[in-house]
Design a protein around this motif. Structure first.
Motif, PDB file in Angstrom:
ATOM      1  N   ASN A 173       0.738  -1.174   0.178  1.00 42.20           N
ATOM      2  CA  ASN A 173      -0.209  -0.049  -0.042  1.00 42.20           C
ATOM      3  C   ASN A 173       0.719   1.274   0.061  1.00 42.20           C
ATOM      4  O   ASN A 173       0.583   2.055  -0.822  1.00 42.20           O
ATOM      5  N   GLU A 174       1.992   1.205   0.846  1.00 43.31           N
ATOM      6  CA  GLU A 174       2.719   2.345   0.697  1.00 43.31           C
ATOM      7  C   GLU A 174       3.287   2.498  -0.520  1.00 43.31           C
ATOM      8  O   GLU A 174       3.527   3.830  -0.894  1.00 43.31           O
ATOM      9  N   LEU A 175       4.057   1.690  -1.078  1.00 39.34           N
ATOM     10  CA  LEU A 175       4.565   1.745  -2.363  1.00 39.34           C
ATOM     11  C   LEU A 175       3.613   2.468  -3.410  1.00 39.34           C
ATOM     12  O   LEU A 175       4.100   3.531  -4.332  1.00 39.34           O
ATOM     13  N   ILE A 176       2.358   1.799  -3.318  1.00 39.55           N
ATOM     14  CA  ILE A 176       1.440   2.550  -4.310  1.00 39.55           C
ATOM     15  C   ILE A 176       1.292   3.826  -4.067  1.00 39.55           C
ATOM     16  O   ILE A 176       1.071   4.867  -4.984  1.00 39.55           O
ATOM     17  N   GLU A 177       1.058   4.263  -2.753  1.00 41.74           N
ATOM     18  CA  GLU A 177       0.731   5.522  -2.678  1.00 41.74           C
ATOM     19  C   GLU A 177       1.862   6.398  -2.783  1.00 41.74           C
ATOM     20  O   GLU A 177       1.795   7.600  -3.409  1.00 41.74           O
ATOM     21  N   LYS A 178       3.155   5.953  -2.654  1.00 44.03           N
ATOM     22  CA  LYS A 178       4.230   6.671  -2.961  1.00 44.03           C
ATOM     23  C   LYS A 178       4.706   6.972  -4.393  1.00 44.03           C
ATOM     24  O   LYS A 178       4.833   8.166  -4.798  1.00 44.03           O
ATOM     25  N   GLU A 179       4.452   5.895  -5.043  1.00 42.34           N
ATOM     26  CA  GLU A 179       5.123   5.914  -6.588  1.00 42.34           C
ATOM     27  C   GLU A 179       4.005   6.161  -7.399  1.00 42.34           C
ATOM     28  O   GLU A 179       4.151   6.600  -8.497  1.00 42.34           O
ATOM     29  N   GLY A 180       2.680   5.721  -7.163  1.00 44.59           N
ATOM     30  CA  GLY A 180       1.636   5.873  -8.051  1.00 44.59           C
ATOM     31  C   GLY A 180       1.316   4.417  -8.666  1.00 44.59           C
ATOM     32  O   GLY A 180       2.480   3.884  -9.001  1.00 44.59           O
ATOM     33  N   ALA A 181       0.104   4.277  -9.102  1.00 46.50           N
ATOM     34  CA  ALA A 181      -0.024   2.686  -9.601  1.00 46.50           C
ATOM     35  C   ALA A 181       0.561   2.671 -11.058  1.00 46.50           C
ATOM     36  O   ALA A 181       0.868   1.589 -11.477  1.00 46.50           O
ATOM     37  N   ASP A 182       0.631   3.708 -11.603  1.00 52.91           N
ATOM     38  CA  ASP A 182       1.279   3.887 -13.062  1.00 52.91           C
ATOM     39  C   ASP A 182       2.799   3.347 -13.107  1.00 52.91           C
ATOM     40  O   ASP A 182       2.764   2.977 -14.395  1.00 52.91           O
ATOM     41  N   LYS A 183       3.316   3.609 -12.158  1.00 50.86           N
ATOM     42  CA  LYS A 183       4.683   3.234 -11.956  1.00 50.86           C
ATOM     43  C   LYS A 183       4.917   1.839 -11.952  1.00 50.86           C
ATOM     44  O   LYS A 183       6.005   1.162 -11.592  1.00 50.86           O
ATOM     45  N   ILE A 184       3.901   0.930 -11.538  1.00 51.77           N
ATOM     46  CA  ILE A 184       4.061  -0.582 -11.243  1.00 51.77           C
ATOM     47  C   ILE A 184       3.463  -1.244 -12.283  1.00 51.77           C
ATOM     48  O   ILE A 184       2.342  -1.242 -12.812  1.00 51.77           O
ATOM     49  N   SER A 185       4.348  -2.102 -13.030  1.00 53.16           N
ATOM     50  CA  SER A 185       4.173  -3.191 -14.129  1.00 53.16           C
ATOM     51  C   SER A 185       2.942  -4.161 -13.787  1.00 53.16           C
ATOM     52  O   SER A 185       1.822  -4.255 -14.621  1.00 53.16           O
ATOM     53  N   PHE A 186       3.123  -4.755 -12.731  1.00 50.83           N
ATOM     54  CA  PHE A 186       2.185  -5.879 -12.173  1.00 50.83           C
ATOM     55  C   PHE A 186       2.749  -6.119 -10.923  1.00 50.83           C
ATOM     56  O   PHE A 186       3.945  -5.868 -10.499  1.00 50.83           O
ATOM     57  N   ILE A 187       1.786  -6.770 -10.311  1.00 47.27           N
ATOM     58  CA  ILE A 187       2.250  -7.239  -8.583  1.00 47.27           C
ATOM     59  C   ILE A 187       2.220  -8.752  -8.791  1.00 47.27           C
ATOM     60  O   ILE A 187       1.447  -9.295  -9.503  1.00 47.27           O
ATOM     61  N   ARG A 188       3.311  -9.384  -8.256  1.00 50.64           N
ATOM     62  CA  ARG A 188       3.724 -10.884  -8.470  1.00 50.64           C
ATOM     63  C   ARG A 188       3.641 -11.687  -7.207  1.00 50.64           C
ATOM     64  O   ARG A 188       4.519 -11.179  -6.285  1.00 50.64           O
ATOM     65  N   LEU A 189       2.948 -12.455  -6.974  1.00 49.03           N
ATOM     66  CA  LEU A 189       3.175 -13.448  -5.873  1.00 49.03           C
ATOM     67  C   LEU A 189       3.540 -14.710  -6.161  1.00 49.03           C
ATOM     68  O   LEU A 189       3.014 -15.266  -7.267  1.00 49.03           O
ATOM     69  N   GLU A 190       4.756 -15.225  -5.585  1.00 48.52           N
ATOM     70  CA  GLU A 190       5.161 -16.578  -5.988  1.00 48.52           C
ATOM     71  C   GLU A 190       4.566 -17.637  -5.010  1.00 48.52           C
ATOM     72  O   GLU A 190       4.988 -17.402  -3.760  1.00 48.52           O
ATOM     73  N   ALA A 191       3.839 -18.621  -5.311  1.00 50.57           N
ATOM     74  CA  ALA A 191       3.455 -19.485  -4.586  1.00 50.57           C
ATOM     75  C   ALA A 191       4.611 -20.191  -4.217  1.00 50.57           C
ATOM     76  O   ALA A 191       5.085 -21.015  -4.785  1.00 50.57           O
ATOM     77  N   GLY A 192       4.905 -20.364  -2.775  1.00 47.84           N
ATOM     78  CA  GLY A 192       5.849 -21.345  -2.262  1.00 47.84           C
ATOM     79  C   GLY A 192       7.261 -20.880  -2.641  1.00 47.84           C
ATOM     80  O   GLY A 192       8.087 -21.363  -3.320  1.00 47.84           O
ATOM     81  N   THR A 193       7.482 -19.524  -2.472  1.00 53.36           N
ATOM     82  CA  THR A 193       8.887 -18.849  -2.596  1.00 53.36           C
ATOM     83  C   THR A 193      10.004 -19.608  -2.747  1.00 53.36           C
ATOM     84  O   THR A 193      10.500 -20.126  -1.602  1.00 53.36           O
ATOM     85  N   ASN A 194      10.522 -19.793  -3.824  1.00 55.05           N
ATOM     86  CA  ASN A 194      11.698 -21.007  -4.073  1.00 55.05           C
ATOM     87  C   ASN A 194      12.967 -20.652  -3.311  1.00 55.05           C
ATOM     88  O   ASN A 194      13.328 -21.408  -2.657  1.00 55.05           O
ATOM     89  N   LEU A 195      13.422 -19.376  -3.374  1.00 61.40           N
ATOM     90  CA  LEU A 195      14.689 -18.918  -2.788  1.00 61.40           C
ATOM     91  C   LEU A 195      14.805 -18.875  -1.334  1.00 61.40           C
ATOM     92  O   LEU A 195      16.032 -18.894  -0.804  1.00 61.40           O
ATOM     93  N   ILE A 196      13.608 -18.837  -0.698  1.00 61.13           N
ATOM     94  CA  ILE A 196      13.623 -18.619   0.744  1.00 61.13           C
ATOM     95  C   ILE A 196      13.257 -19.850   1.655  1.00 61.13           C
ATOM     96  O   ILE A 196      12.748 -19.945   2.679  1.00 61.13           O
ATOM     97  N   GLY A 197      13.463 -21.176   0.976  1.00 65.89           N
ATOM     98  CA  GLY A 197      13.089 -22.411   1.496  1.00 65.89           C
ATOM     99  C   GLY A 197      11.634 -23.029   1.216  1.00 65.89           C
ATOM    100  O   GLY A 197      10.993 -23.748   2.022  1.00 65.89           O
ATOM    101  N   GLY A 198      11.263 -22.589  -0.185  1.00 62.29           N
ATOM    102  CA  GLY A 198       9.746 -23.047  -0.477  1.00 62.29           C
ATOM    103  C   GLY A 198       8.806 -22.771   0.619  1.00 62.29           C
ATOM    104  O   GLY A 198       7.889 -23.669   0.604  1.00 62.29           O
ATOM    105  N   GLN A 199       8.885 -21.681   1.026  1.00 65.06           N
ATOM    106  CA  GLN A 199       7.805 -21.249   2.140  1.00 65.06           C
ATOM    107  C   GLN A 199       6.482 -20.667   1.326  1.00 65.06           C
ATOM    108  O   GLN A 199       6.579 -19.961   0.521  1.00 65.06           O
ATOM    109  N   PRO A 200       5.348 -21.147   2.020  1.00 64.64           N
ATOM    110  CA  PRO A 200       3.917 -20.705   1.303  1.00 64.64           C
ATOM    111  C   PRO A 200       3.430 -19.591   1.446  1.00 64.64           C
ATOM    112  O   PRO A 200       4.061 -18.871   2.676  1.00 64.64           O
TER     113      PRO A 200
END
Ligand SMILES: *Cc1c(COP(=O)(O)O)cnc(C)c1O
Length: 482
Positions: A173-200
């Motif tokens: 929320n802070e990021l969107i408020e500060k930079e504006g939605a136009d500056k954000i290409s897309f929001i990405r959620l990784e199911a089961g974060t690979n690099l920090i131990g497959g955490q869900p």
């Protein structure tokens, strides 16, 4: 599998499948293992399979297929365009995810290439819960910047947070408020974060992230490569959904996303990937690029036989008993290692068991690559191949200095349904021995270092003769055992 009690008290993960096809393995003597790791420049990527006993490098493209998947590969429509195989796969995806459009690609990173080309512009941001190597590279190549908005627990190696992969909603929320939605290409959620131990990621967190994205008109994209494990964790760790079926959870999760992409090397146990969406204009934009980079729209660089196997693999992913073997074996391994005081990442995640090399080898300077040294030592002691996920996997700073990783992990991937419990026990035994003899392990230094993605082809040498000493101690303790 989850609900079996034992008379003798030991908690044993019990498989609801049997093995009907096997592959011969060898455990070469420790002298050969020492030679082999030296030839490979202490980089486990450069070992040859003939020298490896248990390959725990990755879960990518090496998960076991079922009999029904194998059988499906025999009944395939191999046409270049418009094959019935494609229609079967598209229908299966739309049945499971409620998404109308499907673009097949040759593997997961190809989705990232197409999506980054379509969405990422110079100077834009892509907020996400955590990056994956290929994801970040594609976003950067297109001039975008990756922002990791994870919770503080995400990087805490010893945690009881069941969903360490969650997006930090306040930070978003802070990021969107500060930079504006136009500056954000897309929001990405990784199911089961690979690099920090497959955490869900919790289903509640998908829903909340999606709400923020929709309110601000920003596309919301889910990387579902490790979805199978994440579905299991939602069902077993998120109180609200414990009575939902895997299929119901999948539908609820899918509803939150504008676009879902995946590596079928993990999801579906084949080799391929795909992008699905309900948005016709997104589909049309991506479709234009597909023949240039992947292949015609009804195969996208995938073998049609693998596409048939994927139809079955996706359906099997909806069966709890077919997807819980990985997470339950990992949980077993982590709990056993904890009993012996071995530093590991907790709670157990998906994908594999992660040894915390930062602490395991705290006597070695981090500049001498703790996780890399542990990967080398474990191979020598056991013939087990893991993957370094620490400083070796980082890129150097612009001034040439090493970028010290926030976490130093040795990942021991458990490809789904591939190893037996005795093989897992053997690995635990050797890891515990290594932990008890950890002071014998020394550091590594590069002698051949590629400029990008150095972890794939880089070569390192030990900073002393610690490897010979490790072999000597092994022989004292184990005699003529391999
Ligand atoms: C493996 C993986 C990818 C890339 O998929 P490939 O099929 O290896 O190209 C992307 N994201 C995540 C989370 C992955 O685990």
């Amino acid at each position: 599998m989850a609900n079996i009690k034992y008379h003798l008290g030991e908690e044993i993960p019990l498989e609801m499948h049997k093995v009907r096809m096997i592959q011969r393995l060898d455990l070469v003597p420790i002298e050969r293992r020492l030679e082999a790791i030296k030839e490979a420049g202490n980089n486990t990527f450069l070992l040859y399979n003939k020298d490896i006993y248990l390959d725990m490098l990755t879960d990518s493209g090496v998960n076991a297929m079922s009999d029904n998947q194998m059988a499906a590969m025999m009944t395939v429509d191999d046409s270049y365009a418009g094959s019935a195989t494609f229609t079967r796969l598209k229908d299966k995806l739309s049945d499971i995810f409620d998404k109308k459009y499907f673009l097949p690609v040759h593997q997961g990173r190809a989705c990232e290439n197409l999506l980054s080309m379509a969405y990422v512009r110079k100077g834009t941001y892509v907020p996400m819960n955590y990056h994956f190597t290929t994801t970040k590279a594609h976003i950067m190549v297109n001039g975008g910047e990756v922002l990791e908005l994870h919770m503080s627990e995400a990087l805490n190696p010893v945690s009881s947070d069941p969903f360490k992969g969650n997006m930090n909603l306040d930070a978003l929320n802070e990021l969107i408020e500060k930079e504006g939605a136009d500056k954000i290409s897309f929001i990405r959620l990784e199911a089961g974060t690979n690099l920090i131990g497959g955490q869900p990621v919790a289903l509640e967190n998908y829903i909340a992230t999606s709400k923020i994205a929709r309110e601000n008109g920003i596309p919301f994209i889910i990387d579902a490569s490790l979805l199978a494990d994440n579905l299991h964790f939602i069902k077993t760790r998120e109180e609200k959904y414990k009575d939902h079926s895997i299929r119901e959870i999948t539908k609820l999760l899918s509803e939150t996303a504008d676009i879902i992409y995946f590596s079928a090397r993990k999801l579906g146990h084949v080799r391929g990937g795909g992008i699905i969406t309900n948005d016709e204009s997104v589909y049309k934009t991506l479709l234009e690029m597909l023949p240039l980079y992947e292949g015609f729209s009804t195969y996208g660089g995938m073998s049609t036989r693998e596409m048939e196997a994927m139809v079955v693999g996706l359906e099997e992913t909806m069966d709890e008993e077919m997807i819980n073997q990985g997470p339950l074996f990992i949980k077993y391994m982590i709990n056993e290692l904890l009993k012996h005081g071995v530093p590991v990442i907790t709670p157990p995640g998906g994908l594999g068991a992660h040894l915390n090399a930062m602490e395991f080898l705290s006597h070695i300077p981090q500049e001498e690559y703790r996780a890399g040294a542990l990967a080398s030592a474990l191979y020598i002691a056991s013939g087990v191949r893991g993957m370094e996920r620490g400083t070796v996997s980082e890129e150097r700073e612009a001034d040439g200095s090493d970028h010290l990783a926030a976490v130093e992990l040795l990942r021991l991937a458990l490809p789904r349904r591939v190893f037996t419990l005795s093989q897992v026990k053997y690995t635990i035994d050797r890891v515990v021995w290594l932990y008890e003899n950890r002071k014998l392990i020394g550091g590594l230094e590069f002698y051949e270092e590629p400029k990008v993605l150095r972890f794939f082809f880089g070569k390192l040498k030990p900073t002393s003769n610690w490897q010979e000493k490790l072999v000597e101690k092994f022989k004292q303790d184990f005699g003529d055992s391999l």
